[in-house]
Design a protein around this motif. Structure first.
Motif, PDB file in Angstrom:
ATOM      1  N   TYR A 590      70.180 -23.671  28.265  1.00  0.00           N
ATOM      2  CA  TYR A 590      68.727 -23.574  28.811  1.00  0.00           C
ATOM      3  C   TYR A 590      68.279 -25.166  29.030  1.00  0.00           C
ATOM      4  O   TYR A 590      67.698 -25.268  29.771  1.00  0.00           O
ATOM      5  N   LEU A 591      68.979 -25.815  28.213  1.00  0.00           N
ATOM      6  CA  LEU A 591      68.443 -27.340  28.537  1.00  0.00           C
ATOM      7  C   LEU A 591      69.195 -27.951  29.763  1.00  0.00           C
ATOM      8  O   LEU A 591      68.261 -28.680  30.426  1.00  0.00           O
ATOM      9  N   ASN A 600      59.724 -24.103  34.980  1.00  0.00           N
ATOM     10  CA  ASN A 600      59.803 -22.602  34.772  1.00  0.00           C
ATOM     11  C   ASN A 600      59.561 -22.386  33.423  1.00  0.00           C
ATOM     12  O   ASN A 600      60.245 -22.624  32.412  1.00  0.00           O
ATOM     13  N   ALA A 601      58.255 -21.674  33.505  1.00  0.00           N
ATOM     14  CA  ALA A 601      57.696 -21.227  32.251  1.00  0.00           C
ATOM     15  C   ALA A 601      58.796 -20.160  31.219  1.00  0.00           C
ATOM     16  O   ALA A 601      58.804 -20.383  30.218  1.00  0.00           O
ATOM     17  N   ASP A 602      59.307 -19.548  32.171  1.00  0.00           N
ATOM     18  CA  ASP A 602      60.278 -18.303  31.549  1.00  0.00           C
ATOM     19  C   ASP A 602      61.557 -19.353  30.604  1.00  0.00           C
ATOM     20  O   ASP A 602      61.972 -18.935  29.655  1.00  0.00           O
ATOM     21  N   LEU A 603      61.983 -20.467  31.045  1.00  0.00           N
ATOM     22  CA  LEU A 603      63.022 -21.219  30.545  1.00  0.00           C
ATOM     23  C   LEU A 603      62.557 -21.722  29.272  1.00  0.00           C
ATOM     24  O   LEU A 603      63.204 -21.800  28.243  1.00  0.00           O
ATOM     25  N   TRP A 604      61.382 -22.349  29.095  1.00  0.00           N
ATOM     26  CA  TRP A 604      60.583 -23.002  27.903  1.00  0.00           C
ATOM     27  C   TRP A 604      60.628 -21.887  26.992  1.00  0.00           C
ATOM     28  O   TRP A 604      60.811 -22.063  25.668  1.00  0.00           O
ATOM     29  N   TYR A 605      60.207 -20.643  27.562  1.00  0.00           N
ATOM     30  CA  TYR A 605      59.947 -19.466  26.553  1.00  0.00           C
ATOM     31  C   TYR A 605      61.241 -19.220  25.796  1.00  0.00           C
ATOM     32  O   TYR A 605      61.563 -19.021  24.684  1.00  0.00           O
ATOM     33  N   ASN A 606      62.404 -18.992  26.732  1.00  0.00           N
ATOM     34  CA  ASN A 606      63.563 -18.776  26.376  1.00  0.00           C
ATOM     35  C   ASN A 606      64.137 -19.931  25.391  1.00  0.00           C
ATOM     36  O   ASN A 606      64.839 -19.425  24.363  1.00  0.00           O
ATOM     37  N   LEU A 607      63.906 -21.088  25.593  1.00  0.00           N
ATOM     38  CA  LEU A 607      64.377 -22.057  24.605  1.00  0.00           C
ATOM     39  C   LEU A 607      63.586 -21.846  23.258  1.00  0.00           C
ATOM     40  O   LEU A 607      64.225 -22.307  22.208  1.00  0.00           O
ATOM     41  N   ALA A 608      62.308 -21.315  23.253  1.00  0.00           N
ATOM     42  CA  ALA A 608      61.750 -21.298  22.041  1.00  0.00           C
ATOM     43  C   ALA A 608      62.078 -20.096  21.207  1.00  0.00           C
ATOM     44  O   ALA A 608      62.435 -20.222  20.051  1.00  0.00           O
ATOM     45  N   ILE A 609      62.700 -19.086  21.990  1.00  0.00           N
ATOM     46  CA  ILE A 609      63.585 -18.083  21.341  1.00  0.00           C
ATOM     47  C   ILE A 609      64.612 -18.527  20.533  1.00  0.00           C
ATOM     48  O   ILE A 609      65.054 -18.148  19.520  1.00  0.00           O
ATOM     49  N   VAL A 610      65.335 -19.565  21.222  1.00  0.00           N
ATOM     50  CA  VAL A 610      66.598 -19.939  20.558  1.00  0.00           C
ATOM     51  C   VAL A 610      66.195 -20.840  19.479  1.00  0.00           C
ATOM     52  O   VAL A 610      66.904 -20.522  18.503  1.00  0.00           O
ATOM     53  N   TYR A 611      65.302 -21.608  19.460  1.00  0.00           N
ATOM     54  CA  TYR A 611      64.642 -22.325  18.216  1.00  0.00           C
ATOM     55  C   TYR A 611      64.513 -21.452  17.065  1.00  0.00           C
ATOM     56  O   TYR A 611      64.494 -21.668  15.994  1.00  0.00           O
ATOM     57  N   LYS A 622      56.482 -25.455  19.760  1.00  0.00           N
ATOM     58  CA  LYS A 622      56.405 -26.730  20.809  1.00  0.00           C
ATOM     59  C   LYS A 622      56.730 -25.883  22.384  1.00  0.00           C
ATOM     60  O   LYS A 622      56.080 -26.313  23.012  1.00  0.00           O
ATOM     61  N   ASN A 623      57.714 -25.446  22.400  1.00  0.00           N
ATOM     62  CA  ASN A 623      58.319 -24.701  23.350  1.00  0.00           C
ATOM     63  C   ASN A 623      57.528 -23.602  24.056  1.00  0.00           C
ATOM     64  O   ASN A 623      57.257 -23.596  25.425  1.00  0.00           O
ATOM     65  N   PHE A 624      56.904 -22.792  23.217  1.00  0.00           N
ATOM     66  CA  PHE A 624      56.012 -21.855  23.519  1.00  0.00           C
ATOM     67  C   PHE A 624      54.804 -22.310  24.181  1.00  0.00           C
ATOM     68  O   PHE A 624      54.371 -21.965  25.240  1.00  0.00           O
ATOM     69  N   LYS A 635      52.524 -13.583  29.258  1.00  0.00           N
ATOM     70  CA  LYS A 635      52.567 -12.615  28.234  1.00  0.00           C
ATOM     71  C   LYS A 635      53.312 -12.709  26.991  1.00  0.00           C
ATOM     72  O   LYS A 635      52.655 -12.903  25.694  1.00  0.00           O
ATOM     73  N   LEU A 636      54.622 -13.128  27.087  1.00  0.00           N
ATOM     74  CA  LEU A 636      55.588 -13.131  25.908  1.00  0.00           C
ATOM     75  C   LEU A 636      55.387 -14.316  25.160  1.00  0.00           C
ATOM     76  O   LEU A 636      55.528 -14.468  24.027  1.00  0.00           O
ATOM     77  N   ALA A 637      55.028 -15.487  25.931  1.00  0.00           N
ATOM     78  CA  ALA A 637      54.865 -16.512  25.255  1.00  0.00           C
ATOM     79  C   ALA A 637      53.513 -16.340  24.342  1.00  0.00           C
ATOM     80  O   ALA A 637      53.307 -17.014  23.274  1.00  0.00           O
ATOM     81  N   LEU A 638      52.468 -15.992  25.027  1.00  0.00           N
ATOM     82  CA  LEU A 638      51.158 -15.665  24.252  1.00  0.00           C
ATOM     83  C   LEU A 638      51.451 -14.896  22.905  1.00  0.00           C
ATOM     84  O   LEU A 638      51.150 -15.320  21.875  1.00  0.00           O
ATOM     85  N   PHE A 639      52.208 -13.670  23.029  1.00  0.00           N
ATOM     86  CA  PHE A 639      52.244 -12.937  21.986  1.00  0.00           C
ATOM     87  C   PHE A 639      53.333 -13.607  21.016  1.00  0.00           C
ATOM     88  O   PHE A 639      53.005 -13.525  19.644  1.00  0.00           O
ATOM     89  N   ASN A 640      54.344 -14.060  21.132  1.00  0.00           N
ATOM     90  CA  ASN A 640      55.157 -14.639  20.185  1.00  0.00           C
ATOM     91  C   ASN A 640      54.821 -15.999  19.589  1.00  0.00           C
ATOM     92  O   ASN A 640      55.013 -16.194  18.323  1.00  0.00           O
ATOM     93  N   SER A 641      54.047 -16.642  20.368  1.00  0.00           N
ATOM     94  CA  SER A 641      53.652 -18.016  19.735  1.00  0.00           C
ATOM     95  C   SER A 641      52.641 -17.741  18.746  1.00  0.00           C
ATOM     96  O   SER A 641      52.628 -18.149  17.869  1.00  0.00           O
TER      97      SER A 641
END
Length: 919
Positions: A590-591, A600-611, A622-624, A635-641
């Motif tokens: 992802y990095l 790309n917002a989806d990439l930052w989101y995916n990185l958050a999931i990795v963390y 932070k990544n969310f 949507k997914l970042a809102l929900f999961n953060s």
């Protein structure tokens, strides 16, 4: 000549508006089709949230000009008009089609003004009407992306009109119109590239019309000067000066344009323009044959097609091909017209010359003469050349109608041509109504173009008609067996039909058609980026099988080795590595993708999931937040953060978590998880009424929502509304008969509130049926036995419970109490004191009732703790899909709460024991 140019009367303008409206009214009912999808529906540059400067950094399709996959078509002013449409009506197609109609009317009126420079009034109107109704224009007018042609043409003609005013009295130079011309050329070029060709038309106009030279006269002068017999006339010097200024400013525009495309030509596949990659002489013969094909379309626009790529026009591979006759005829005809127009003085030859210039010069960029283009024939690029054609036809008609013998017949023919063209245009507009109608109409014209079969397939696929789509995709692979994209389409459709084996076979065929790696040759330049998706699609398919994850990873790595900047490969590989439980490697992938695209917002989101997987919630949050900065409605970042903030147990984060969940439910009003988590937050904040409302809303959307049902029942039981909890628990246990915690809660309420010993006993027995080792259930069953006054059974039961949980002090204590009761009852029976005995039993019963309540409270408080966070939705790190998981998570705060409740319960137990022992 300038005097001849009359202004346009209101009558003429009204006539043109009426005719255009009559031909194009039905275009307002068409949607977005073909290229409109990329240029409008998928183009983020139209959104008000995109900074305006992006329009000047990206191509026509919203791709940054610096990227290799960019088409290099730089038309920021056209995109700006799309953006205005979007501002006015978002993605409602009517406003876009209406604006195109208006622009077409403007072009027709300005064209009429130009015609009046070279034709008499009547012929000018005829030329303008022919132009207004010509069916070849449907692609430019009814296809929304055709607006580039329309806008460019307006400024193209305006630039020319401005230039015609640059000659003052006594042949002096008027500079203002020249400056205006240069400015308008620049604007026309920012609408579409061919705008720059107007400079050539201005040059021809200057030499042969404004100055009235003919080619023989020019050659004579040149010969005289070379022999040293004469000097250059002053008027010619002035003309040269004007031309030099024009050419210099044009050169400047070209340099800027080359800078903008970063000196790279766009990458097209060999299917877009097969002749461009053919060897000589096939390449030259085919390119030359395309000229009569275009001319024939202007002459006879009966068979129109939106896409002439691939196998539509077979290559002309030999000099003996009969089609070369058409090429020769065309060049002979064109040549004779040019000789006539350049050799002889007179108005007629000037008119023909300007008509030829309008036909030939604007067509040069699309002619493959200087650089290959991404199409074989495109009807929209004939928009400006058709102006020259219309002037020629009108001029010829004037010649005929002047002869008394042919006057009537020429009028009849003209009326017939105008009427049939208008009808054809009206009829052709309906083809542009939807993708399906457009591509089906194209297949009637040519069946050898695999792209058309593919596109009909896509249209059916969008309607979820996979069975029929598959037939068209398969047909595409038969028409063009080496088309990688067609095999990929077949594979994708099989996958949608859940035919995994067939899907894999199709992807393997597509993969085998990929060009092989040649050592030392840069791969990226030789492969269309979207063809590399075959590796991604194949890997995505086989990774569903747990035993083939390594194989899938190999495919992602192969795609990356071919194109180290292939972002999608890193994204998909990151997801796979997470699935393979390799979060550190996923983080690396992802990095790397973020290096290629930090927006790309989806990439930052995916990185958050990795963390989250790496148990680093701070970094995840932070990544969310980065993802939400880039896309506040992710949507997914809102929900999961929000979930992460909630689970942190930090009360300061709760208001923000609530705001994000409220935003989420606004975006996803049908997702019950959003409302449920709002309810959980309210429970944390002790806002019981609010929590109840959110839980009810979640249950209304999803009546079998396990966690919402249980937590609502729990909420009722904690707030003294135990009897309201019972129907909720009934629902829960109807959907999930084996919900242990629900059974415990129900048993507690039945025993304590309803005094329904039998019901409670059934609940606890059911728990032990499901899980014979459940300590809570077994202990509460012991309490039931005591309630039934079966002390021996209660003792035996407590002994068994203690064996299950020897570390639990309270079970040992309760066992001691029961044993002392048995002993004291034995002693009382011997001394036979019934009244006291009864009293004692009552006392005992009451005391045990207390003990049971305290224990139940402990049980419930444990179940509270276990369940307060029974449900939290976690998302898999994909860009689009999400997976729900039930993950019980406890915050430190909750663990402290449990401890407090536990201590309180133990204190009460001690008090009860004191009373009992005292007795």
């Amino acid at each position: 000549l300038m005097e001849k140019m009359a202004d346009i009367s209101l009558k003429e303008a009204a006539l043109i508006v009426g005719v255009v409206a009559a031909c194009y009214w039905n275009s307002l009912f068409c949607g977005f089709v073909f290229d409109d999808v990329s240029a409008i529906l998928d183009n983020k540059d139209l959104h008000p949230s995109t900074p305006l400067k992006n329009l000047f950094q990206n191509d026509f399709w919203g791709t940054p000009m610096s990227e290799e996959r960019s088409h290099k078509s730089y038309r920021p002013l056209t995109v700006l008009t799309f953006r205005l449409n979007y501002l006015f009506s978002e993605l409602n197609a009517v406003s876009y089609h209406f604006l195109n109609l208006v622009f077409h009317v403007v072009v027709c009126i300005v064209f009429l003004k130009v015609c009046k420079l070279f034709l008499d009034n009547r012929s000018s109107v005829v030329a303008s009407l022919l132009f207004a109704v010509h069916p070849i224009h449907t692609e430019a007018v009814t296809g929304v992306v055709g607006r580039a042609e329309l806008l460019s043409s307006i400024f193209f003609l305006a630039a020319f009109l401005s230039y015609t005013k640059s000659k003052g009295p006594d042949n002096t130079i008027v500079w203002t119109p020249i400056a205006v011309t240069v400015f308008l050329v620049a604007v026309a070029t920012l609408c579409k590239e061919q705008g720059i060709t107007v400079v050539g038309i201005c040059c021809v106009y200057e030499v042969f019309i404004a100055q009235g030279y003919t080619l023989p006269a020019l050659l004579d002068t040149a010969v005289q000067i070379l022999r040293g017999k004469g000097s250059i006339p002053f008027s010619m010097l002035q003309t040269l000066l004007k031309l030099i200024v024009l050419m210099f400013s044009t050169l400047l525009l070209v340099v800027v344009r080359v800078q903008v495309i970063q000196s790279q030509l766009p990458v097209f596949t060999r299917f877009d323009n097969p002749a461009a990659v053919s060897p000589s002489p096939a390449r030259q013969l085919t390119f030359n044959y395309l000229l009569p094909v275009n001319a024939w379309l202007l002459l006879n626009p009966s068979e129109l097609c939106c896409d002439w790529t691939m196998g539509t026009i077979p290559l002309v591979e030999s000099v003996l091909d009969v089609r070369n006759v058409a090429t020769l005829t065309f060049f002979c005809f064109l040549g004779s017209l040019m000789v006539f127009s350049l050799r002889y003085p007179g108005d007629s030859s000037k008119t023909v010359l300007m008509a030829l210039c309008l036909m030939v010069l604007p067509f040069i960029p699309a002619s493959n003469l200087f650089f290959p283009v991404g199409f074989v024939v495109a009807e929209r690029v004939l928009y400006v050349p058709s102006m020259g054609f219309c002037i020629l036809v009108a001029h010829g008609w004037k010649k005929l109608s002047n002869k008394s013998v042919l006057r009537k017949i020429s009028w009849v023919c003209l009326a017939a041509v105008l009427f049939t063209h208008a009808l054809k245009t009206l009829h052709r507009n309906w083809d542009w109504e939807s993708e399906y109608t457009l591509f089906m109409s194209a297949l009637k014209v040519n069946k050898n173009n695999a792209k058309l079969w593919n596109n009909v397939g896509h249209a059916l696929e969008n309607e979820k008609n996979f069975e029929r789509a598959l037939q068209f995709f398969i047909q595409a692979t038969q028409v063009q067996p080496d088309d990688i994209g067609a095999h990929m389409n077949v594979g994708r459709t099989y996958k949608n039909l859940n035919k995994t084996k067939e899907a894999e076979e199709s992807y393997m065929i597509a993969k085998s058609l990929m060009p092989q790696i040649i050592p030392g040759k840069k791969y990226a330049a030789r492969v269309a980026p979207n063809h590399l998706n075959v590796y991604i699609n194949l890997a995505n398919l086989i990774r569903a099988n747990e035993s083939r994850l390594e194989e899938a990873d190999q495919l992602y790595r192969q795609a990356i080795s071919m194109r180290p900047d292939f972002k999608q490969a890193y994204i998909s590989r990151g997801e796979l590595l997470l699935k393979m439980n390799k979060p550190l490697k996923a983080k690396e992938a992802y990095l790397r993708a973020l290096e290629l695209d930090r927006t790309n917002a989806d990439l930052w989101y995916n990185l958050a999931i990795v963390y989250i997987e790496l148990k680093d919630p701070t970094e995840a949050l932070k990544n969310f937040n980065r993802a939400l900065e880039l896309n506040p409605a992710h949507k997914l970042a809102l929900f999961n953060s929000a979930l992460l903030m909630q689970e942190s147990g930090d009360a300061r984060l709760r208001p923000e978590a609530k705001q994000r969940l409220l935003h989420y439910v606004k975006e996803e009003p049908q997702d019950s998880n959003g409302y449920f988590n709002l309810g959980m937050l309210a429970m944390d904040d002790k806002k019981d009424m609010e929590a109840e409302a959110w839980m009810k809303k979640a249950i209304k959307l999803q009546p079998n929502f396990r966690s919402a049902l249980f937590n609502l029942a729990l909420l009722y039981s904690q707030t003294g509304k135990e009897l309201m909890a019972l129907p909720v628990l009934e629902d829960l246990l109807r959907y999930y008969p084996d919900h242990t915690k629900g059974l415990i809660l129900k048993g507690d309420i039945l025993m304590n509130q309803k005094k329904d010993i039998v019901g409670a006993k059934m609940c606890f027995e059911k728990i032990l049926e499901l899980d014979p080792n459940n300590v809570q259930g077994k202990h509460n069953l012991c309490v039931v036995y005591f309630e039934e006054r079966d002390l021996m059974k209660a003792e035996k039961c407590l002994v068994e419970t203690l064996a299950l949980a020897p570390h639990e002090e309270y079970i040992q204590r309760h066992l001691n109490i029961v044993r002392s009761k048995i002993a004291s009852l034995g002693a009382m029976e011997q001394s036979s004191l019934p009244s006291d005995g009864t009293a004692a039993t009552e006392a005992k019963k009451n005391s045990f009732q207390n003990l049971k309540e305290a224990k139940s409270e402990k049980t419930t408080s444990q179940s509270t703790a276990d369940n307060k966070k029974e449900h939290s939705k976690n998302k898999k790190p994909t860009e689009k899909s999400s997976v729900d998981k039930e993950t019980p998570k406890k915050s430190t705060k909750e663990i402290k709460d449990i401890e407090k409740k536990r201590v309180a319960a133990l204190k009460r137990l001690e008090e009860i024991e004191r009373i009992l022992n005292g007795e």
